[in-house]
Design a protein around this motif. Structure first.
Motif, PDB file in Angstrom:
ATOM      1  N   GLU A   1       2.287   6.699  -6.940  1.00  0.00           N
ATOM      2  CA  GLU A   1       1.326   7.712  -7.380  1.00  0.00           C
ATOM      3  C   GLU A   1       1.881   9.119  -7.172  1.00  0.00           C
TER       4      GLU A   1
ATOM      5  N   GLU B   1       2.426   1.768  -3.440  1.00  0.00           N
ATOM      6  CA  GLU B   1       1.468   2.325  -4.397  1.00  0.00           C
ATOM      7  C   GLU B   1       1.277   3.824  -4.176  1.00  0.00           C
ATOM      8  N   GLN B   2       1.256   4.241  -2.922  1.00  0.00           N
ATOM      9  CA  GLN B   2       1.135   5.669  -2.614  1.00  0.00           C
ATOM     10  C   GLN B   2       2.365   6.433  -3.105  1.00  0.00           C
ATOM     11  N   ARG B   3       3.543   5.853  -2.895  1.00  0.00           N
ATOM     12  CA  ARG B   3       4.771   6.509  -3.347  1.00  0.00           C
ATOM     13  C   ARG B   3       4.798   6.591  -4.880  1.00  0.00           C
TER      14      ARG B   3
ATOM     15  N   ARG C   1       0.833  -1.211   0.000  1.00  0.00           N
ATOM     16  CA  ARG C   1       0.000   0.000   0.000  1.00  0.00           C
ATOM     17  C   ARG C   1       0.865   1.259   0.000  1.00  0.00           C
ATOM     18  N   ARG C   2       1.933   1.252   0.785  1.00  0.00           N
ATOM     19  CA  ARG C   2       2.813   2.419   0.822  1.00  0.00           C
ATOM     20  C   ARG C   2       3.587   2.574  -0.489  1.00  0.00           C
TER      21      ARG C   2
END
Length: 218
Positions: free
Chosen positions: A84, A80-82, A77-78
């Protein structure tokens, strides 16, 4: 034994919120050096195994196809956030590095940073990396390794019982692991703490099939 797939999934889920505070600044230069050893070409299909929170992303070319896997859902999840936030297109999945859900001969580059020293069965992880690499593919490794020319001392093996449970194995040797898995090492560069942390670039050996790894318990 603490170093199991289940325990690693639990502990890295717990580490995820603070992982970057430790791993980013400390290993930033080592990541850059390791990835600079790769002979990059536009359009390459690249797999980050044990990708964590995506700390390799800033050092990767933007004209490649990126895939990433990690055992921990929180890490993914982290990542994917990075990705994006950096405007990167990354296909990320929760996946065991010892059981990669990708076809044979699929990737041009496989990156394994700070994972061989923590996975329960690094030989099986390398066998999987070799399987999914194309015949001319490149393996990029950066990790903490015991010297290749002599085994770990009794004191180091005793300390390893603690370090492998909470962080990393400190008794694994790079060249024996990679060569037994059927890789030919092309570059081997010390990058931190003397020669403790090394960046290696390897390719699949033509006539050296990997040795089957023993099954492990989760």
């Amino acid at each position: 034994m603490f170093n199991t797939t289940t325990w690693n999934r639990i502990r890295y889920g717990l580490y995820a919120p603070v992982y970057d505070l430790v791993a980013d600044r400390v290993f930033r230069g080592a990541r850059r050096i390791a990835l600079c050893q790769v002979a990059w070409q536009p359009g390459m299909r690249v797999l980050l195994v044990g990708a964590g929170t995506g700390l390799d992303l800033p050092w990767l070319p933007r004209d490649v196809e990126l895939h990433a896997s990690d055992l921990s859902p929180a890490m993914v999840r982290r990542l994917e956030q990075r990705a994006e936030a950096q405007g990167r297109d990354v296909q990320a999945q929760v996946m065991d590095a010892e059981r990669l859900a990708y076809p044979d001969d699929h990737f041009d580059v496989v990156v394994m940073h700070l994972i061989l020293a923590v996975m329960p069965d690094p030989a099986q992880g390398l066998n999987e990396a070799r399987r999914v690499l194309k015949p001319d593919g490149q393996l990029c490794v950066m990790d903490k390794f015991q010297a290749d020319d002599h085994p770990a001392s009794l004191a180091r093996r005793g300390l390893n019982a603690l370090t492998s449970a909470i962080a990393t194995d400190i008794t694994r040797q790079a060249r024996p692991l990679l060569e037994k898995a059927g890789f030919v090492i092309e570059q081997d560069t010390p990058v931190m703490m003397g020669s403790l942390v090394r960046a290696l670039l390897a390719r699949k050996g033509v006539d050296s099939p990997p040795t089957p790894a023993a099954p492990h318990e989760e």
